[in-house]
Design a protein around this motif. Structure first.
Motif, PDB file in Angstrom:
ATOM      1  N   ILE A 165       0.743  -1.368   0.004  1.00 21.87           N
ATOM      2  CA  ILE A 165      -0.035   0.184   0.196  1.00 21.87           C
ATOM      3  C   ILE A 165       0.806   1.277  -0.015  1.00 21.87           C
ATOM      4  O   ILE A 165       0.693   2.214  -0.695  1.00 21.87           O
ATOM      5  N   GLU A 166       1.858   1.152   0.767  1.00 21.22           N
ATOM      6  CA  GLU A 166       2.998   2.259   0.648  1.00 21.22           C
ATOM      7  C   GLU A 166       3.528   2.522  -0.679  1.00 21.22           C
ATOM      8  O   GLU A 166       3.655   3.833  -1.219  1.00 21.22           O
ATOM      9  N   ALA A 167       3.726   1.533  -1.563  1.00 23.13           N
ATOM     10  CA  ALA A 167       4.335   1.685  -2.740  1.00 23.13           C
ATOM     11  C   ALA A 167       3.091   2.077  -3.610  1.00 23.13           C
ATOM     12  O   ALA A 167       3.486   2.915  -4.520  1.00 23.13           O
ATOM     13  N   ARG A 168       1.931   1.631  -3.571  1.00 22.74           N
ATOM     14  CA  ARG A 168       0.917   2.374  -4.276  1.00 22.74           C
ATOM     15  C   ARG A 168       0.605   3.638  -4.057  1.00 22.74           C
ATOM     16  O   ARG A 168       0.377   4.474  -5.129  1.00 22.74           O
TER      17      ARG A 168
ATOM     18  N   VAL B 243     -12.839   0.644  -9.537  1.00 19.08           N
ATOM     19  CA  VAL B 243     -11.878   1.699  -9.753  1.00 19.08           C
ATOM     20  C   VAL B 243     -11.686   2.464  -8.418  1.00 19.08           C
ATOM     21  O   VAL B 243     -10.510   2.794  -8.070  1.00 19.08           O
ATOM     22  N   PHE B 244     -12.736   2.805  -7.542  1.00 19.08           N
ATOM     23  CA  PHE B 244     -12.504   3.618  -6.365  1.00 19.08           C
ATOM     24  C   PHE B 244     -12.504   2.821  -5.052  1.00 19.08           C
ATOM     25  O   PHE B 244     -12.572   3.194  -3.790  1.00 19.08           O
TER      26      PHE B 244
ATOM     27  N   THR C 117     -18.154  -4.111   3.129  1.00 16.47           N
ATOM     28  CA  THR C 117     -18.884  -5.469   3.546  1.00 16.47           C
ATOM     29  C   THR C 117     -18.858  -6.278   2.219  1.00 16.47           C
ATOM     30  O   THR C 117     -18.495  -7.416   2.068  1.00 16.47           O
ATOM     31  N   TYR C 118     -19.609  -5.734   1.208  1.00 12.76           N
ATOM     32  CA  TYR C 118     -19.541  -6.518  -0.180  1.00 12.76           C
ATOM     33  C   TYR C 118     -18.163  -6.875  -0.687  1.00 12.76           C
ATOM     34  O   TYR C 118     -18.004  -7.986  -0.737  1.00 12.76           O
ATOM     35  N   ALA C 119     -17.442  -5.884  -0.653  1.00 11.90           N
ATOM     36  CA  ALA C 119     -16.024  -6.162  -1.216  1.00 11.90           C
ATOM     37  C   ALA C 119     -15.167  -7.335  -0.360  1.00 11.90           C
ATOM     38  O   ALA C 119     -14.671  -8.369  -0.895  1.00 11.90           O
TER      39      ALA C 119
ATOM     40  N   ILE D 274      -7.945  -6.276   0.914  1.00 15.48           N
ATOM     41  CA  ILE D 274      -6.600  -5.836   1.489  1.00 15.48           C
ATOM     42  C   ILE D 274      -5.735  -5.230   0.881  1.00 15.48           C
ATOM     43  O   ILE D 274      -5.371  -4.124   1.100  1.00 15.48           O
ATOM     44  N   ARG D 275      -5.666  -5.409  -0.612  1.00 12.97           N
ATOM     45  CA  ARG D 275      -4.849  -4.852  -1.466  1.00 12.97           C
ATOM     46  C   ARG D 275      -5.308  -3.386  -1.734  1.00 12.97           C
ATOM     47  O   ARG D 275      -4.367  -2.386  -2.111  1.00 12.97           O
ATOM     48  N   ALA D 276      -6.477  -3.277  -1.761  1.00 15.69           N
ATOM     49  CA  ALA D 276      -7.235  -1.689  -1.736  1.00 15.69           C
ATOM     50  C   ALA D 276      -7.048  -0.925  -0.636  1.00 15.69           C
ATOM     51  O   ALA D 276      -7.303   0.220  -0.540  1.00 15.69           O
ATOM     52  N   GLY D 277      -6.472  -1.396   0.399  1.00 10.31           N
ATOM     53  CA  GLY D 277      -6.086  -0.787   1.530  1.00 10.31           C
ATOM     54  C   GLY D 277      -7.171  -0.653   2.497  1.00 10.31           C
ATOM     55  O   GLY D 277      -7.398   0.259   3.630  1.00 10.31           O
ATOM     56  N   ILE D 278      -8.413  -1.329   2.417  1.00  2.82           N
ATOM     57  CA  ILE D 278      -9.373  -1.471   3.099  1.00  2.82           C
ATOM     58  C   ILE D 278      -8.909  -2.374   4.573  1.00  2.82           C
ATOM     59  O   ILE D 278      -8.250  -3.269   4.592  1.00  2.82           O
TER      60      ILE D 278
END
Lengths: 255, 369
Positions: free
Chosen positions: A76-79, A102-103, B237-239, B248-252
């Motif tokens: 996440i830091e890299a991103r 996307v979001f 919750t859906y994700a 996790i990769r999306a930073g949630i």
């Protein structure tokens, strides 16, 4: 290439116990170029990429991004710095629609009652998604469909659009044309050209030599953790590249 | 543009209509069948009966609301039944203690409510932390905590009903927004908020419309719909249910979100327990357990996939309504009550069968495109 490299990898080494997965690897990536990373299975491509994208911490060596030495604790830091890694299937939530993906994790919101209550701004997210997709010249029939109903190439496009929207300064693509039909492969290659045209450099990991020769400027071959050669695509051919991959040629031995 | 995780394509929205349709058919069936069996003396669609159905579904719905979120995220909470029982006992004890030390009744009720909230948050943190941080499967954790809560509820209540609560709290649990007096007496008509003073003979003609527990549940349903559809909380919750790795990769903050979901589930269950205390003027250690399976059935009939990633709050409301209409309707048809279980069981299996064939139809349509 006269400009400064945006990414500069120096002497990166990563060991797993006794195994040296990446051994003293150097790599430079300049703005607006596509660098292909090749090698047989286990050559160390993925290890190198994971060091760059923050999944692994290298045991030795340094990684500089935009002129500053960096040490990422998490992907996440890299991103957040602008290194966007696009994985085959891991990155999207198949049950959510295109704008939601996307979001994802960075949703746009309406503020209500002076910030006390927040509501997702679905309309603006859909508009922005549409905008970034048209920038990439990607046409999707319905944005409000779960992405699991999209084709493999369309999903790649969504993942790339996400990277672009969040100002990716370097895109890493791991086997982007795997498991895709031929027309879909062409679309993904077209996307890579568009990224390049907009000045965003791409590191492309692939086994498919025709793809590499179609879009890359430079290629780097790895074997048993070491970089065995680095060539401009114009100065080499598929036959020579294969010789490097199987170990028949090795620039490090000659030097 | 409605961006709803499951109902995205028009097709799936239409096919999901079967649940509404099934509910409508059930209602029409009972409207015609009940007078036939009872000889025109009883009507299924009376104000009284419709209110009875609403009162009956409030605990099922409150248990089902949190469960809907948990199951959409790919988990399950088997402890909500005994959580409700435990909260019923603890809040009754707290309320009684407050009453005995001489607090005014509203303050005593508030004490009971705070005890309920503490139970909800505590139990949810316990479940959620073990599931998210220690990576024990939700089925196991909540099965275990269900047993623990069962033991605690029976211990605290000394295996009897907790009584000795002030009679006045009945009003919180039983009075309503509206009253309607039937017949042609001088008292007949609608009343808003104020309960009419009626002579004993006319009292039987009075119906309560939207009792406070029903009102509270309706507010919670509205908040849950908003939370799931329109906020980050719902989107996450859906994700998580759709692709945990992607979330996790999306930073949630996935672990924290999962813990919040179990806190939500146990808190709505505890609220159901507290409302039951107000309704029956007593705390009971056995009130929640029979409702657990009904609440999960409501969630599943409502179209929430046990694999996670899809479902809606409205679906759960429809599911709970289907169960309540079935049970009250069958009772009014003088069918032996045990048949309710058999029918509800069949409906649960049927619901999943219909959803699976819907997915198959959808998939074949999409590959043909």
């Amino acid at each position: 290439m006269t400009a400064e490299p945006i990414l500069s990898v120096r002497g990166v080494t990563k060991r797993f116990g006794g195994l040296v997965a990446a051994n003293n690897v150097d790599l430079d990536v300049y703005p607006g170029e596509v660098v292909a990373l090749l090698g047989d299975n286990g050559a160390g491509k993925s290890t190198l990429i994971k060091c760059i994208s923050g999944v692994y911490a290298p045991n030795a060596g340094s990684i500089s991004f935009e002129g500053r030495e960096t040490r990422f604790a998490t992907p996440i830091e890299a991103r957040d710095l602008g290194i966007e890694t696009i994985y085959q299937d891991l990155a999207l939530a198949g049950n959510l629609d295109v704008p939601s993906n996307v979001f994802l994790g960075r949703e746009l919101e309406h503020q209500m009652l002076s910030g006390l209550l927040k509501r997702l701004d679905n309309r603006r997210m859909a508009e922005e998604t549409q905008r970034v997709l048209s920038d990439l010249d990607v046409k999707l029939p319905h944005l409000d469909r779960p992405v699991e109903t999209l084709s493999g190439g369309q999903r790649q496009a969504v993942a790339i659009a996400r990277g672009i929207y969040w100002n990716a300064k370097l895109v890493i693509m791991d086997e982007p044309t795997n498991n895709l039909g031929v027309p879909e492969q062409k679309k993904v290659l077209e996307l890579i050209r568009r990224l390049k045209a907009s000045g965003v450099p791409v590191i492309l990991i692939s086994h498919t030599l025709p793809d590499i020769f179609a879009v890359s400027d430079r290629l780097v071959v790895m074997r048993r953790g070491c970089k065995v050669t680095e060539k401009n695509v114009a100065d080499t051919n598929a036959e020579e590249v294969v010789q490097y991959m199987i170990g028949a040629l090795d620039d490090t031995e000659a030097a | 543009m409605a961006i709803d995780a499951i109902g995205n394509s028009v097709l799936s929205q239409v096919v999901r209509l079967w649940a509404w349709l099934f509910l409508a058919i059930l209602i029409v069936f009972f409207i015609t069948a009940v007078p036939l069996v009872s000889g025109d003396t009883v009507s299924f669609l009376s104000i009284r009966n419709s209110q009875n159905i609403l009162v009956a579904i409030t605990p099922i719905l409150l248990l089902g609301l949190g469960q809907t979120f948990v199951i959409i995220s790919g988990g399950i909470d088997l402890s909500v039944g005994w959580t409700m029982s435990f909260a019923s006992v603890v809040s009754a004890l707290a309320l009684r203690w407050g009453y005995q030390i001489g607090l005014p009744i509203p303050l005593a009720v508030l004490m009971g409510f705070c005890a309920t909230l503490a139970c909800g948050v505590g139990i949810g943190l316990f479940n959620g932390t073990i599931i998210a941080k220690l990576k024990v499967p939700p089925f196991i954790v909540t099965l275990g905590s269900a047993f623990i809560l069962r033991g605690l509820a029976l211990l605290f209540s000394e295996n009897t009903t907790v009584i000795g609560l002030p009679r006045q709290i009945r009003d919180f649990g039983n009075e309503s927004l509206f009253y309607f007096v039937r017949g042609d007496s001088e008292y007949a008509g609608f009343y808003f908020l104020t309960k009419p003073e009626l002579p004993r003979a006319v009292l039987r003609e009075m119906d309560r419309i939207i009792t406070y527990p029903v009102l509270v549940t309706a507010i919670f349903v509205a908040m849950a719909i908003y939370l799931l559809r329109a906020t980050r909380f719902g989107r996450y919750t859906y994700a998580i249910g759709g692709n945990r790795e992607a979330a996790i990769r999306a930073g949630i903050p996935v672990d924290r979100h999962v813990i919040k979901l179990y806190v939500l589930a146990s808190t709505t269950a505890c609220l159901a327990g507290f409302l039951s205390v107000l309704r029956f003027t007593a705390g009971s250690a056995v009130i929640g357990d029979p409702l657990l399976l009904s609440s999960i059935a409501a969630v599943i009939i409502g179209g929430v996939s046990l694999f996670g990633g899809s479902g809606s709050v409205i679906g759960t409301v429809i599911g709970a309504l289907i169960i309540a209409v079935l049970t009250t309707g069958l009772v009014m048809l003088n069918v032996a009550p045990f048949w309710q279980f058999i029918v509800v069981g069949c409906v649960v299996i049927l619901a999943v069968l219909i959803d699976q064939s819907r997915d198959a139809i959808k998939a074949s349509l999409e590959t043909r495109q």
